[in-house]
Design an enzyme around this catalytic site. Sequence first.
Site, PDB file in Angstrom:
ATOM      1  CG  ASP A 126      -2.078   0.935   1.129  1.00 24.38           C
ATOM      2  OD1 ASP A 126      -2.318   1.450   0.013  1.00 24.38           O
ATOM      3  OD2 ASP A 126      -2.745   1.179   2.149  1.00 24.38           O
ATOM      4  CG  ASN A 142       1.922   1.671  -5.273  1.00 16.09           C
ATOM      5  OD1 ASN A 142       2.845   1.465  -4.476  1.00 16.09           O
ATOM      6  ND2 ASN A 142       1.433   0.738  -6.071  1.00 16.09           N
ATOM      7  N   GLY A 143      -0.078   5.593  -4.300  1.00  9.59           N
ATOM      8  CA  GLY A 143      -0.705   6.866  -4.637  1.00  9.59           C
ATOM      9  C   GLY A 143      -0.086   8.017  -3.848  1.00  9.59           C
ATOM     10  NE  ARG A 186      -4.604   6.872  -6.948  1.00 11.96           N
ATOM     11  CZ  ARG A 186      -4.408   6.556  -5.668  1.00 11.96           C
ATOM     12  NH1 ARG A 186      -4.149   7.492  -4.785  1.00 11.96           N
ATOM     13  NH2 ARG A 186      -4.486   5.306  -5.274  1.00 11.96           N
ATOM     14  CB  THR A 215     -13.200  -7.582  -4.551  1.00 11.94           C
ATOM     15  OG1 THR A 215     -13.054  -7.562  -3.125  1.00 11.94           O
ATOM     16  CG2 THR A 215     -12.943  -8.991  -5.041  1.00 11.94           C
ATOM     17  CD  GLU A 216     -13.215  -4.941  -1.030  1.00  9.09           C
ATOM     18  OE1 GLU A 216     -12.049  -5.363  -1.235  1.00  9.09           O
ATOM     19  OE2 GLU A 216     -14.164  -5.693  -0.749  1.00  9.09           O
ATOM     20  CG  ASN A 217      -7.839  -1.907  -4.918  1.00  8.31           C
ATOM     21  OD1 ASN A 217      -6.943  -2.726  -4.755  1.00  8.31           O
ATOM     22  ND2 ASN A 217      -8.088  -0.944  -4.030  1.00  8.31           N
ATOM     23  NE  ARG A 232      -2.679  -1.473   4.526  1.00  6.09           N
ATOM     24  CZ  ARG A 232      -3.943  -1.547   4.158  1.00  6.09           C
ATOM     25  NH1 ARG A 232      -4.721  -2.481   4.660  1.00  6.09           N
ATOM     26  NH2 ARG A 232      -4.458  -0.683   3.295  1.00  6.09           N
ATOM     27  CB  SER A 269      -7.635  -3.660   3.111  1.00  2.01           C
ATOM     28  OG  SER A 269      -7.380  -2.451   3.782  1.00  2.01           O
ATOM     29  CD  GLU A 274       3.460 -13.373  15.554  1.00  7.13           C
ATOM     30  OE1 GLU A 274       3.414 -12.189  15.923  1.00  7.13           O
ATOM     31  OE2 GLU A 274       3.103 -14.322  16.267  1.00  7.13           O
TER      32      GLU A 274
HETATM   33  C1  IPE Z   1      -5.314  -2.725  -0.009  1.00  7.10           C
HETATM   34  O1  IPE Z   1      -4.992  -1.394  -0.230  1.00  7.10           O
HETATM   35  C2  IPE Z   1      -5.349  -3.480  -1.288  1.00  7.10           C
HETATM   36  C3  IPE Z   1      -4.065  -3.675  -1.960  1.00  7.10           C
HETATM   37  C4  IPE Z   1      -2.909  -3.342  -1.490  1.00  7.10           C
HETATM   38  C5  IPE Z   1      -4.138  -4.322  -3.239  1.00  7.10           C
HETATM   39  P1  IPE Z   1      -6.118  -0.257  -0.355  1.00  7.10           P
HETATM   40  O2  IPE Z   1      -5.401   1.008  -0.547  1.00  7.10           O
HETATM   41  O3  IPE Z   1      -7.097  -0.659  -1.386  1.00  7.10           O
HETATM   42  O4  IPE Z   1      -6.812  -0.360   1.069  1.00  7.10           O
HETATM   43  P2  IPE Z   1      -7.696   0.687   1.864  1.00  7.10           P
HETATM   44  O5  IPE Z   1      -8.740   1.195   0.922  1.00  7.10           O
HETATM   45  O6  IPE Z   1      -6.783   1.768   2.322  1.00  7.10           O
HETATM   46  O7  IPE Z   1      -8.236  -0.104   3.013  1.00  7.10           O
HETATM   47  C1  IPE Z   2      -1.406   0.310  -3.349  1.00  8.28           C
HETATM   48  O1  IPE Z   2      -1.283   1.690  -3.371  1.00  8.28           O
HETATM   49  C2  IPE Z   2      -1.765  -0.269  -4.695  1.00  8.28           C
HETATM   50  C3  IPE Z   2      -3.142  -0.738  -4.780  1.00  8.28           C
HETATM   51  C4  IPE Z   2      -4.039  -0.759  -3.836  1.00  8.28           C
HETATM   52  C5  IPE Z   2      -3.570  -1.230  -6.077  1.00  8.28           C
HETATM   53  P1  IPE Z   2      -2.534   2.673  -3.356  1.00  8.28           P
HETATM   54  O2  IPE Z   2      -2.899   2.946  -4.767  1.00  8.28           O
HETATM   55  O3  IPE Z   2      -3.617   2.167  -2.502  1.00  8.28           O
HETATM   56  O4  IPE Z   2      -1.854   3.950  -2.713  1.00  8.28           O
HETATM   57  P2  IPE Z   2      -2.481   4.961  -1.662  1.00  8.28           P
HETATM   58  O5  IPE Z   2      -3.001   4.143  -0.530  1.00  8.28           O
HETATM   59  O6  IPE Z   2      -3.549   5.712  -2.370  1.00  8.28           O
HETATM   60  O7  IPE Z   2      -1.323   5.813  -1.262  1.00  8.28           O
HETATM   61 MG    MG Z   3      -4.055   2.421  -0.529  1.00  9.51          MG
END
Ligand code: IPE
Ligand code: IPE
Ligand code: MG
Length: 261
Positions: free
Chosen positions: A41, A43-44, A54, A87-89, A209, A217, A228
């Site tokens: 998590d 990247n954005g 992003r 699935t939520e992405n 994480r 998530s 752990e």
């Molecule tokens: C969890 O990250 C899913 C992946 C890393 C693929 P998200 O960025 O989607 O999670 P939330 O929305 O912060 O819980």
């Molecule tokens: C993780 O980074 C990648 C995926 C969930 C696909 P994010 O894209 O969720 O990055 P943030 O959480 O917005 O920084």
């Molecule tokens: Mg994220």
Amino acid sequence: MIGTFKKWVSGSTTEQVLSEQEMYEQIQKHPVPEHIGIIMDGNGRWAKKRGLPRTAGHAAGMKRVRETIRIANDLGIKALTLYSFSTENFKRPKEEVEYLMKLPIEFLRTDLQELVDRNVKVQMLGDKEKTPSYTQSALREFEVQTEHNTGMILNFAISYGSRDEILQAIREIIEEVEKGNIDKDQITEQVMSDHLLTRGIPDPDLIIRSSGEIRISNFLLWQLAYSELWFTEELWPDFSKKVFYQAILDFQKRNRRYGAV
Ligand code: IPE
Ligand code: IPE
Ligand code: MG
């Protein structure tokens, strides 16, 4: 305050003291986790900090995926599960979903040969029907080309949701009961595990994480009963070898009791 938080998050006392080489040598002294799951998590936020789109964060994240696979393989980890798309992405803007779903095509071109050479066996965990056909084809190609490999199992969790996975398993088990193949009293934890997408792979010993979020998530909910958990504030594109080593060193210091004394 932040210092205390960081210390609690990583549970570490040796942070930043040892060199990479020293950390590696330290890790060799104890068993490593067999199965590691990573929620990649941040990247954005990594991109935002740099004033980039992003998608630039996802590109940087993919480089980190490559490095992480190499490190895990060199340490003799038996299974690595990378949460790549939930699935939520699918709720994200269409362009971002498409960019993420096309990354396996790029990864196939750049990394297939190395994974074959490293004897890594690649598998997809997730709902194939929800996944675009071009993504499925790339993942299928990985699976076919690495099918007979006997080294580390590399699971890409894509269009993956643990609740979805559990519901699917329940449906399959009900079908077995209805067909008379199994009695409802014979539904054990093992039967459930055998109907999940991770069947045949031991439950994760360690879940990592990145990005400072302290939540799961919808990742491996059944399987992580006794995993752990290790959280770091590093954003995924900054998840360095040292951070990964630190997670494993901290894991090795934990006392897993499984409910016993
Ligand atoms: C969890 O990250 C899913 C992946 C890393 C693929 P998200 O960025 O989607 O999670 P939330 O929305 O912060 O819980
Ligand atoms: C993780 O980074 C990648 C995926 C969930 C696909 P994010 O894209 O969720 O990055 P943030 O959480 O917005 O920084
Ligand atoms: Mg994220």
